[in-house]
Design a protein around this motif. Sequence first.
Motif, mmCIF file in Angstrom:
data_model
loop_
_atom_site.group_PDB
_atom_site.id
_atom_site.type_symbol
_atom_site.label_atom_id
_atom_site.label_comp_id
_atom_site.label_asym_id
_atom_site.label_seq_id
_atom_site.Cartn_x
_atom_site.Cartn_y
_atom_site.Cartn_z
ATOM 1 N N ILE A 125 61.670 58.244 60.226
ATOM 2 C CA ILE A 125 62.964 58.225 59.527
ATOM 3 C C ILE A 125 64.095 58.041 60.539
ATOM 4 O O ILE A 125 65.055 57.290 60.302
ATOM 5 C CB ILE A 125 63.156 59.524 58.724
ATOM 6 C CG1 ILE A 125 62.041 59.665 57.661
ATOM 7 C CG2 ILE A 125 64.515 59.542 58.062
ATOM 8 C CD1 ILE A 125 61.992 58.545 56.656
ATOM 9 N N ALA A 126 64.004 58.696 61.720
ATOM 10 C CA ALA A 126 65.065 58.591 62.723
ATOM 11 C C ALA A 126 65.157 57.176 63.277
ATOM 12 O O ALA A 126 66.252 56.645 63.474
ATOM 13 C CB ALA A 126 64.806 59.584 63.859
ATOM 14 N N TRP A 127 64.024 56.542 63.522
ATOM 15 C CA TRP A 127 64.056 55.165 64.031
ATOM 16 C C TRP A 127 64.691 54.214 63.013
ATOM 17 O O TRP A 127 65.449 53.319 63.382
ATOM 18 C CB TRP A 127 62.653 54.700 64.370
ATOM 19 C CG TRP A 127 62.066 55.379 65.598
ATOM 20 C CD1 TRP A 127 62.596 56.414 66.277
ATOM 21 C CD2 TRP A 127 60.831 55.050 66.211
ATOM 22 N NE1 TRP A 127 61.778 56.779 67.311
ATOM 23 C CE2 TRP A 127 60.666 55.950 67.307
ATOM 24 C CE3 TRP A 127 59.827 54.111 65.962
ATOM 25 C CZ2 TRP A 127 59.551 55.910 68.132
ATOM 26 C CZ3 TRP A 127 58.729 54.066 66.793
ATOM 27 C CH2 TRP A 127 58.581 54.954 67.885
ATOM 28 N N THR A 128 64.374 54.439 61.735
ATOM 29 C CA THR A 128 64.965 53.583 60.702
ATOM 30 C C THR A 128 66.471 53.778 60.638
ATOM 31 O O THR A 128 67.235 52.815 60.493
ATOM 32 C CB THR A 128 64.323 53.900 59.354
ATOM 33 O OG1 THR A 128 62.895 53.815 59.451
ATOM 34 C CG2 THR A 128 64.788 52.927 58.287
ATOM 35 N N LEU A 129 66.925 55.030 60.748
ATOM 36 C CA LEU A 129 68.364 55.283 60.757
ATOM 37 C C LEU A 129 69.036 54.639 61.968
ATOM 38 O O LEU A 129 70.150 54.117 61.866
ATOM 39 C CB LEU A 129 68.612 56.786 60.745
ATOM 40 C CG LEU A 129 68.277 57.523 59.444
ATOM 41 C CD1 LEU A 129 68.435 59.030 59.615
ATOM 42 C CD2 LEU A 129 69.199 57.028 58.311
ATOM 43 N N CYS A 130 68.367 54.680 63.105
ATOM 44 C CA CYS A 130 68.938 54.035 64.296
ATOM 45 C C CYS A 130 69.043 52.528 64.077
ATOM 46 O O CYS A 130 70.047 51.907 64.467
ATOM 47 C CB CYS A 130 68.069 54.331 65.507
ATOM 48 S SG CYS A 130 68.162 56.037 66.101
#
Length: 967
Positions: free
Chosen positions: A881-886
């Motif tokens: 999820i964090a990579w997608t937000l980045c």
Amino acid sequence: MKSALWLLLVVLAGAAASASLGPPAAIGLLAALGLWLLQRQQRLESEVRQLRQALQALRDASPAMAPEAVTATAPSPSLEEEALPADAPPGPPARPARPAASAPPREPALEPVAAAPVMAVEVAFASTALDAPPSPATAAERDERSPFVTSSLGDTLKAWVAGGNTIVRLAVLILFLGVAFLLRYAAEHALVPVELRLAGVAVAAVALVLLGWRLRGKRRGYGLSLQGAGVGVLYLTLFAALRLYELLPPALAFALLAALGAFAALLALRQDALPLAVLGSTGGFLAPVLTSTGEGSHVALFGYYLLLNLGIAFIARHKAWKLLNLVGLGFTFGIGLGWGLKSWRPELFWSTELFLAAHVALYLWIAVQYALRLSAPPADGAAPRAAYADAGLLFGMPLAAFGLQAGMLQGEPLALAASAAALAGVYVLLGTWLWRRLGERLRLVTEGLLALGLTFLALVAPLALDARWTGFTWALQGAGIAWIALRQHRGWALALGVALQALSLLSFWSQPQAATAWTFANPVFLGVAVIGAALLLTARQLQQAAPQAVAWPVDGLPRLGLALRVTPGGLYATHAALLGLAVLHLVAGVLQEAARAPWRWPDLPQLTLIALAVLALPFEALHRRLRWPELSVAARAVLGVAPPFALLGLSASQWDFGDPWPWWWPAGTLALLAWMSAAAWVLHRLDHDPAPGRWRRSLRAEHLLVAWTALIAAALWSHAAMTALAPRHESWTAAAVLAGPTALAWAALGALRRGRWPVAVHPDAWLRGWAAPWLALMALWSLLANAFADGGMAPLPYVPLLNPVDLGHVLMLLYALRLRRAWVSRWSGWALPRGVLVAAGLLAFWWLNSLLVRTLHQWAGTPLWADGTLGSGLVQTTLTIAWTLCALAAMFLATRRFGAALARPVWLLGAALLALTVGKLMLVDLGHTSALQRIVSFLGVGALMLVIGYVSPLPPSAGAARREAST
């Protein structure tokens, strides 16, 4: 001269062959000798005929110019006598022409005929400084009485052996050997009563003397040879009567020998005859050897030789006969050495020592008399000849005597050291007395005596002391010799002093140094200080004398290739070398004392920093007072080597990586402050010197060394302090390593903006070599801290972004912005390179992932990176999820915030991250997460991708954007 030497070798070989191989071998050698002499006689006759023809041609061609032409070609009076008939009356002795410096030579009208080699030799032997008028002589004899001949060993041998009386002198030598063999044979076989035998030999010897005296006017060389043979045979007879047959009591025998020696000396002086003196003395010295039976008293032998040498000394008072002096020296010490190797016993020491001392004193007096004779003004009132010292006599005698003394005192180093000290005192006192009394007249002899005195003085220390104290003594002696040499402008003496000081270092450090209870207050360190002070003293004198070296005369003997020309550059280079040796020696001594300190506080690295800082202070403090700017270079060098040696010492000290605070407090802190204070003081004086010169400018490397030492020390000190204050809080300890140095670097950037010292002196070096590299080290800290630190603050609760690790990243970001501002203000128009931007983005991405891992570790109990965090489904879902937000943030900012040049690259970077996320979703999350976690991952990523596709479409390229804007 080579022919004469070969001739002597043949004669001696014939004598040896007759004794070993028998009469046939001797006869063969003598026959070869006869053929050689016949050929030589024919060659000499041919040369005489050539000379006669040349002189006659000059007289016939130009009678009026004949005398001038003859004068121009400088023939000697003896040469004219050879060319005239034998019955022509000899003319008065003519004075040879003066050198070209006093009157230019006149060119003859006719081309002179090349003279044979004999002519050149005869002209060289002519002299105006004869002490006695020449007596009539035959044409084949040379002038052997000139001081220019008698003071040269080579010329003496040429004039004596290669002259017209060569055959008779060889006959005398052979006759002497025959008489010696006759006496020995008669002693062994008792053919006739011994009294008659000795009386007959003595009568024959007296007859030879009388016959030679009668012939001295007609055939000088022949007569002198006969007299020498007679005197030698008389010596042989008296000594045989004393030693072989014991017919004479010792007192009477020595009285007769003394009388004979006086008689021979008077004969030689009366006739100005060096050959007579040499032949008579040679016979006297060989008499004991040829009549020896292997028994007898050494007192009688050395007493007899002392009488012979007294005769030589009496002659030396009136004549400068070099060959006679060397003959006496060689026979005395050579036969003494042979006796010592064969018959020496320790109980004979005192009876032998007295004779050795007497001969040393006697030949020392002879050496001085020889120089006095040559330095005296000639009888005709001309200018005095230059002072001349017989190097073989002056230097050979003490070396031979000390060698004999060392053989007698073998195994007694203290006694031999006392002997060297006594000789040193004698030579120094005698040299000083002669200098005060005669000054420049005996300058060479005086300098030789002083050099020998200093040499023997240098031998005292290694003979009596160990290597450490030998170096101590040599350093002082070398400094004294160099000081005298600089005052007198003597190059070789200066080289001797410098070499002696270099040897003192080798001697001192070759001896293992024992540990002592009193560090820096013991004899070993006293030796270090004294040797260092001696080296610094000589270096200072060389630095002062270098500008005046252009006026120094050439020192030495240029004709022998021993000339030494001193130049300003040479003196300055020698000064720099000695200064460097002094600094290395003192630093080594300080490190040695620090390593052997018996206490545990301060330890080796701490004591190294303190001691070297204290050592550097006087160098910097005294350079201005002494007007010696190079001395400040020594201070900077001493300070420069302190940090590396301190770091090396940490490996040998009691450094505890788990609890380093006891090392830092208080000794480590005081040591570091002492070194930093000394370094800052030296740099401040360099950068604010009112008269900066070549050696009074600080270097970039010096500023960077101090800056990096301060930065590293601040990091280690902060880490140690936090370890002691908060032993459980590893996160605060990791952050403290970053906080202390960053605060120091922040202050330096502020000083650079305000133009303050020390950063303003070399601003580029501080920015490029210190401030920017520290940011790179902070990035390295970020990699390690994010990998291993958990950010815990127990008993305080963990709060993301407010824990020590994240606050350290905030500090790093602020420092990077501050550094960029200083960089832009220094170099306007500068832009961050793309590689730096990429590295910063990757580091930020790594920090964000680590922040999530730490937070999950603190709140959900998931493992850290090193503990297997990738096996946790919760961590994998969160990272997805964090990579997608980045990726969403990057693509959104690319379309909203970045310009046309960066919009498309940033958007593509976000797309690549999104593709990486999808790959991770399919390959990792699908197989390593639970069903609920997979559902969350897929739904979350899909929803975010829909948002991305709506709000962040692919921006146009930079060229397309420009074309659209133009339309």
